[in-house]
Design a protein around this motif. Sequence first.
Motif, short mmCIF file in Angstrom:
data_model
loop_
_atom_site.label_atom_id
_atom_site.label_comp_id
_atom_site.label_asym_id
_atom_site.label_seq_id
_atom_site.Cartn_x
_atom_site.Cartn_y
_atom_site.Cartn_z
N SER A 74 24.33 87.42 54.13
CA SER A 74 24.19 87.13 52.77
C SER A 74 24.27 88.36 52.00
O SER A 74 24.50 88.20 50.56
N ARG A 76 27.75 82.58 47.36
CA ARG A 76 26.39 83.00 48.00
C ARG A 76 25.85 81.98 48.95
O ARG A 76 25.56 80.80 48.60
N THR A 77 25.35 82.20 49.97
CA THR A 77 24.74 81.53 51.12
C THR A 77 23.71 80.73 50.54
O THR A 77 23.05 79.74 51.16
N GLY A 78 22.88 81.34 49.87
CA GLY A 78 21.33 80.94 49.61
C GLY A 78 20.32 81.44 50.38
O GLY A 78 19.10 80.73 50.57
N ARG A 79 20.51 82.42 51.40
CA ARG A 79 19.64 82.78 52.47
C ARG A 79 18.80 83.88 51.94
O ARG A 79 17.91 84.40 52.43
N SER A 128 16.16 85.52 48.74
CA SER A 128 15.22 85.12 47.68
C SER A 128 16.16 85.74 46.23
O SER A 128 17.07 86.74 46.34
N LYS A 129 15.41 85.42 45.02
CA LYS A 129 16.03 85.80 43.98
C LYS A 129 15.76 87.42 43.68
O LYS A 129 16.58 88.07 43.24
N PRO A 159 25.79 75.97 44.20
CA PRO A 159 25.66 76.82 45.26
C PRO A 159 26.56 76.13 46.47
O PRO A 159 26.68 77.04 47.36
#
Length: 298
Positions: free
Chosen positions: A10, A133-136, A138-139, A241
């Motif tokens: 990610s 983006r995988t979302g794994r 943090s921002k 997402p």
Amino acid sequence: MGDFDQRVASALQVDGRAAPGRLAEVLGVSPRTVTRSLTRLADRIRVVRVPDPRHGLPAVTLLRVRVLRGRVERFADALSQHPETLFVDILEGGEEISAVVVGPKPHLPTAGAITNVQVLSVLHVFSDAADWRTGRLSKAEVEALTPPPATGAHAPDEQDRRLLELLTKDARTGPSALSVALGVPESTLRRRMDRLTSAGLVRTCVVADPRLFGLQVDANLWLTVPPGRLAEIGGRLARDPMVHGVLATTGPTNLMAAVFCRDLPALYDFVTRLDGVPAAEVTVVGGAVKRAGHRHPV
């Protein structure tokens, strides 16, 4: 793929050329831990350089080709051999192929196998595979890894084009190997890389099987959207997402969205949330043959 390897993959989605030390700093682990993860990932993902549609692209065509049963795999393989073909998917049912081709006149092999073809011109790219983006992460991790925006234009010369070609094959090739391949001092190579990067020409994309991230369903949605809402709905989908590509096209439908989902119920939930879309055809990808210009799986 383990949780940490998913996080490293990610991170490479955000900056495909980030050094192990930089990845370790952002992810809060040791460089050795990251290096071991990169070794495990080496035969499961590929990081490549892709053009940025925001900087202008040649003509791009989206194809939907129906082929005689029993000849689909051979046709898809032949289509994928052409360098101008960026994506080739075999849709479930085994008789239809979708493809993305750069160039005004797509080459269709073994024409005798074709029973129907739609040639759709891409009018606008809202997002592509490099934006997904995988979302794994943090921002804060994403922000820390995000490269600075392009600061100016640069017209590549012949050696720049050779360098970009090498990065298109493997965007993680290091400065030392690149300088040897080009026959220039490493200091010269680094200056060229800096110029190309500042111009936004070193954009990377992770090519990987989505099932490595627990996403079992890959689907294409062929949407009919009111023309006055095309920009609004296309932009909204591009920010979702689950979406890894949104294209406005000519043809009987005017918006195509590529979606990764955990399973078919998740795809159902996604489709039922398509507010403002009066008509949608949903096709599930049965097999990915080529992604981002590279054979799939890597």
